[in-house]
Scaffold this active site. Structure first.
Site, PDB file in Angstrom:
ATOM      1  N   SER A 140       0.908  -1.243  -0.145  1.00  0.00           N
ATOM      2  CA  SER A 140      -0.268   0.024   0.214  1.00  0.00           C
ATOM      3  C   SER A 140       1.289   0.949  -0.274  1.00  0.00           C
ATOM      4  CB  SER A 140      -1.211  -0.008   0.971  1.00  0.00           C
ATOM      5  OG  SER A 140      -0.193   0.592   2.152  1.00  0.00           O
ATOM      6  N   ASP A 141       0.254   2.620  -0.191  1.00  0.00           N
ATOM      7  CA  ASP A 141       0.983   3.331  -0.165  1.00  0.00           C
ATOM      8  C   ASP A 141       0.931   4.302   1.716  1.00  0.00           C
ATOM      9  OD1 ASP A 141       1.428   6.550  -1.592  1.00  0.00           O
ATOM     10  OD2 ASP A 141       3.392   5.956  -0.679  1.00  0.00           O
TER      11      ASP A 141
END
Ligand code: GLC
Length: 700
Positions: free
Chosen positions: A240-241
């Site tokens: 994920s970011d």
């Protein structure tokens, strides 16, 4: 290492641990690492990196090595031009070399994963992150993505294709905003670089913050699980970011952290960056039957396989390395900066004559060592930075060089220093005026609604122009700027982007005769009101270059015609994609094809005669564009399909030949299939996206 056996030995908590990436504060994660509860750390280098890796591989129960991630975006200790500047080089091989050097430097500091390349096609210069990408053309972005991935991974650090997908279309150029992308454009423009990255063997992909048509990318199973992992065949891990898992609550897509964790895992996120929803909730959700253990095992497998493919189980501290010779790194940084600088204007001003006896170097970016490096440079060795001022002083020896900043910094409106700058200009034979953006005016969360010169720089330019002295304006920026006034008042304009550690020396070389090699990877707008303005647009039913229906007499509007333009601005960019001058001139003539028709699985040769009509040897980036004149869906007015950089002596002519594969003309057709369609095509070969001879051919 047999991954299946290893997974079979892992406890549930150890499995969940592998799906977590955390940023330690000092050594506060020691016990969690020793307990096998961390798969990756972010922003840890040097002694701390080795400390944590030793805790994992020498003291944890299963001795699973850590992924140690860092944003190595355009260099590590040696800083290369920002990626947008590297894109201007039209030299993927040089970009690959730079990435390999960055990887060696980073790996020597314990880093084994970089969150690079950023493959977000970007057509909006208001967006601060255009600095980190490769511009508006999906073909060019794809080439550079492959180059960086190969460069990084050849030196044993995992690359990360980011941000999947469509982040570059953030509405209004405002970071983190919604992206509204039609399905075919998503496929043909924004996804294309990621298909290339998967084909290049990228080990990791990062999900975007973006809300794409109502579904945040981090929780978008259709995009990640179905498209990226199944249909595109991506076998690495998806991270994920930063906090993008728990931000799905803020998006209004998840009710709470447990629900966010569920959406992310269901969508195919294998590792959560920064936030802790996986660590805090997955164990209970498995116990409660909300999350099948298969999902966890599938994610763990991907994480462990990336570690295995990086060789971390055998060499957790990375391969034995002899350090990078700083000179070798700096030589490549200087060379890539030469190729990145774009000469926009030159009216009898450059190269500066060796006969200059006194030079005024003016402007807030003339000696701005930190700013010329650009964004994302956490590990830069600032002792390696050479500014324009230091480069000129070193080269010009006994020539008097007077330096006046004129303004305290690029955003300043304090004009008190301008009179002193005027005095220096009046005493000099010529002026090198260094203007543009501080490093922190671009990059993540640094978007601008007004993209002209910040602060009082235009007034500084006007004041210096008023002296009547020859002015070379050197622009450093993280984005295309609105440059109309700058172009008008300068004899020459060199766009250097943020040119990195050796930027000042490279710019000095160019001012005194080294040829600027850059060509624009993004169109330069006349005004921010034109944005988005890009070359590979659709024709529409009323293109501005043809007259629309007759305008009834007495119509109040300016007779620009009922066509796709403005009544108060030209529709064209100030400078088009692919544009850039050299120190000589070239002509293009006699465009030829090996055949004017080919089958849908065929190819043809296209060539043109390029002549150096000037009196200096020169480099030219010969560009080939194609337009599908009639499709089952409308097609862009031009698309870059290939380019070659050539060097010609004065008076020399060369026939430059390209191989055009029909398969390169495939696109997402009316039935959403990747198809090559029969029909008529126009092909150009020229110096940029707005000129050059053309010729027709057919696909049968
Ligand atoms: C940031 C960026 C991403 C970066 C990550 C780690 O928010 O969006 O590109 O790699 O966090 O720093």
């Amino acid at each position: 290492m047999n991954i299946s056996e290893l997974i079979g030995e892992m406890t549930l908590r150890e499995k969940i641990g592998q799906l977590c990436q955390v940023q330690p504060n000092g050594r506060d994660q020691e016990h969690r690492v020793r307990d096998g509860m961390v798969g990756s750390l972010i922003n840890v280098t040097g002694d701390d990196a080795y400390f944590y890796q030793s805790q994992a591989v020498e003291h944890s129960r299963l001795k699973i090595p850590l992924l140690l991630g860092r944003d190595v975006i355009h260099g590590f200790n040696t800083i290369f031009p920002i990626p947008l500047g590297q894109a201007a080089s039209f030299d993927p091989r040089a970009v690959r070399t730079a990435a390999a050097i960055a990887a060696r430097e980073a790996n020597s500091a314990g880093v084994n994963w970089t969150f690079s390349p950023m493959l977000d096609v970007s057509r909006d210069p208001r967006w601060g992150r255009v600095a980190e990408g490769f511009g508006e053309d999906p073909y060019l972005v794809s080439l550079y993505g492959r180059a960086m991935i190969e460069g990084y991974q050849s030196e044993k650090i995992a690359a990360c294709a980011k941000h999947f997908v469509g982040y570059g279309a953030s509405e209004g150029g405002r970071d983190y905003s919604e992206a509204s992308i039609p399905p075919r454009q998503l496929h043909d423009v924004y996804l294309r670089p990621f298909r290339e990255a998967v084909d290049a063997g990228v080990l990791t992909v990062m999900s975007a913050f973006t809300d794409l048509d109502g579904v945040p990318c981090t929780g978008n199973a259709a995009l990640i699980r179905d498209l990226l992992k199944i249909r595109m065949g991506f076998g690495g891990l998806v991270v994920s970011d930063w906090n993008s898992v728990t931000e799905m609550i803020t998006h209004g897509f998840a009710g709470d952290e447990a629900n966010a964790a569920f959406h992310a895992l269901a969508a195919g996120i294998d590792m959560e960056m920064a936030s802790n929803s996986f660590l805090d909730h997955l164990e209970n959700m498995i116990a409660g039957g909300e999350v099948p253990l298969e999902w966890i095992d599938a994610a763990v497998r991907r994480v462990l396989e990336v570690k295995q493919r990086l060789g971390l189980f055998d060499e957790p501290y990375g391969p034995e390395r002899t350090g990078i010779a700083a000179n070798d790194a700096l030589f490549n940084a200087r060379s890539l900066a030469h190729k990145s600088c774009v000469l926009l204007k030159n009216e009898a001003t450059l190269p500066l004559g060796e006969g200059i006896r006194r030079l005024a170097v003016i402007g807030p970016l003339a000696d701005a060592a930190a700013d010329q490096l650009g964004c994302w440079v956490f590990d830069a060795d600032h002792n390696r930075t050479r500014t324009v001022l230091s480069g000129l002083r070193e080269r010009l020896g006994d020539v008097r060089v007077d330096y006046v900043a004129g303004l305290p910094h690029s955003r300043s409106n304090d004009e008190a220093g301008i009179p002193h700058a005027i005095e220096a200009a009046c005493r000099a034979d010529a002026v090198v005026l260094c203007l543009g953006e501080d490093a922190d005016l671009s990059g993540e969360a640094h978007c601008r609604a007004h993209i002209g010169l910040p602060g009082a720089q235009q007034r500084l330019l006007e004041a210096i122009a008023g002296t009547g002295k020859p002015i070379v304006t050197v622009l450093m920026a993280g984005r295309p700027l609105v440059l109309g006034p700058v172009i008008e008042r300068s004899g020459a304009v060199l766009l250097a982007w943020h040119p990195g550690s050796m930027g000042g020396v490279a710019i000095t070389d160019i001012l005194f005769g080294e040829e600027p090699g850059g060509r624009l990877p993004m169109s330069l707008p006349r005004s921010v009101g034109q944005v988005p303005v890009y070359y590979n647009h659709k024709n529409t039913g009323r293109p501005p270059d043809q007259k629309g229906p007759a305008i009834p007499a007495g119509t109040p509007l300016d007779p620009s015609g009922f066509v796709a333009t403005y009544i108060d601005e030209d529709h064209r960019p100030l400078f088009p994609f692919g544009y850039g001058l050299s120190y000589t001139d070239f002509t293009y003539s006699d465009i030829l094809l090996s055949t004017d028709r080919m089958p849908a699985d065929g190819q043809l040769k296209a060539s043109v005669l390029v002549t150096n009509t000037g009196n200096k040897t020169g480099n030219e980036v010969v560009q080939l564009y194609v337009r599908d004149l009639v499709g089952s869906v409308t097609r862009p007015v031009r698309e870059l399909k290939d380019f070659q950089r050539i060097s010609l002596a004065p008076g020399e002519s060369r026939r430059v030949e390209f191989e055009v594969e029909a398969s390169d003309l495939a696109f997402c057709d009316i039935r959403f299939r990747q198809a090559v369609e029969p029909g008529e095509y126009r092909l150009w070969i020229g110096p940029n996206s707005a000129s050059g001879p053309d010729i027709l051919f057919r696909i049968e």
